[in-house]
Enzyme design. Sequence first.
Site, mmCIF file in Angstrom:
data_model
loop_
_atom_site.group_PDB
_atom_site.id
_atom_site.type_symbol
_atom_site.label_atom_id
_atom_site.label_comp_id
_atom_site.label_asym_id
_atom_site.label_seq_id
_atom_site.Cartn_x
_atom_site.Cartn_y
_atom_site.Cartn_z
ATOM 1 N N TYR A 1 0.852 -1.193 0.000
ATOM 2 C CA TYR A 1 0.000 0.000 0.000
ATOM 3 C C TYR A 1 0.886 1.241 0.000
ATOM 4 C CZ TYR A 1 -4.170 -2.809 1.201
ATOM 5 O OH TYR A 1 -5.207 -3.712 1.207
ATOM 6 N N PHE B 1 -19.511 0.950 -4.040
ATOM 7 C CA PHE B 1 -20.753 0.837 -4.803
ATOM 8 C C PHE B 1 -21.966 0.659 -3.902
ATOM 9 C CE2 PHE B 1 -23.999 -1.794 -6.839
ATOM 10 C CZ PHE B 1 -24.321 -1.000 -7.920
#
Length: 321
Positions: A56, A209
């Site tokens: 990351y 979403f």
Amino acid sequence: MRHTRLGPAGPVVSAVGLGTLALSGAYGPVEPHDAERLVRRALDAGVTLLDTADFYADGQVESLIGRVLAGRSGEVVVCTRGGARVAGPGGPVVFDGRPRELERSLHASLRRLRTDCVDLFHLHCQDTRVPLEESVAGLAELVRAGKIRRLGLSGGTTEQVRRAHAVHPVSAIGVEYSLWGPPPSPGLLAAARELGIAVIAARPLGRGFLTGRVRPQARFEPDDWRHADPRFHPDHRHSSCSRLQELESAAAQLDLGAGRVALSWLFSRGEHVIPVPSTRDPVHLEMNLAAASVELPPETLARLDDLFPAPHCVPPESPPL
């Protein structure tokens, strides 16, 4: 904060963890001081499971966690992972399960996290060049050396979980798990329950979403990782909108937001399932943590199961966390 256990003999952790991919800039830019403030806010709210990875932001997120946890690391279970490198948004992903490489990446993580032992180390088990048993055996040596407390797998099949567990106990498996799928196989979930393995649910909100904030017309930054996920192609998002509207309707009937309902659905899958939603927004953080107090009625659970069957469109192979 509601709590659960990370496996039968594992530590007690918050029922909602904090995923940290969003703090790497994968879903939009974030200032380092804002990222640190969000992690501190999560800890102050009772989060005791932080989920991260060595790739990351090229290790910068691990370094951030190391700074935040200085003086309070005993309060938190930190999960990181090795065995994969990611070059840019959505890949390419290069897997490397060689014991020597895993040891090297672990030592780098220890330095960045400012600790001498990682609480939970996940192995990306997709390197077909190295026998899984060889990779797990190498990590087991690091457990015996006191550098790792518990082992986990990042992704993997039912067979791989059983093979790894036969070499050294597996405490957790990280998989993508949400209403929007793709769902873990029933066999994998059954094996985890049978063997006492916690399921760390990555992308539990479908990369945003399921919150209702990613509409067909939404545009992402050029380097947003969602560009590599075919589910976020505008046409596919448009075809999913009717189901999203039904989710929002079900949530409205309970006076809840869609995201909280999506996370609460995961709690109904079993106490061994621990969602780790990732966010860079403190308001969204509070909404995610509030989901731990929600128990959905049976009729809502049945409605959600009908609305979101296993999808036909699956994302490319990539690290699930």
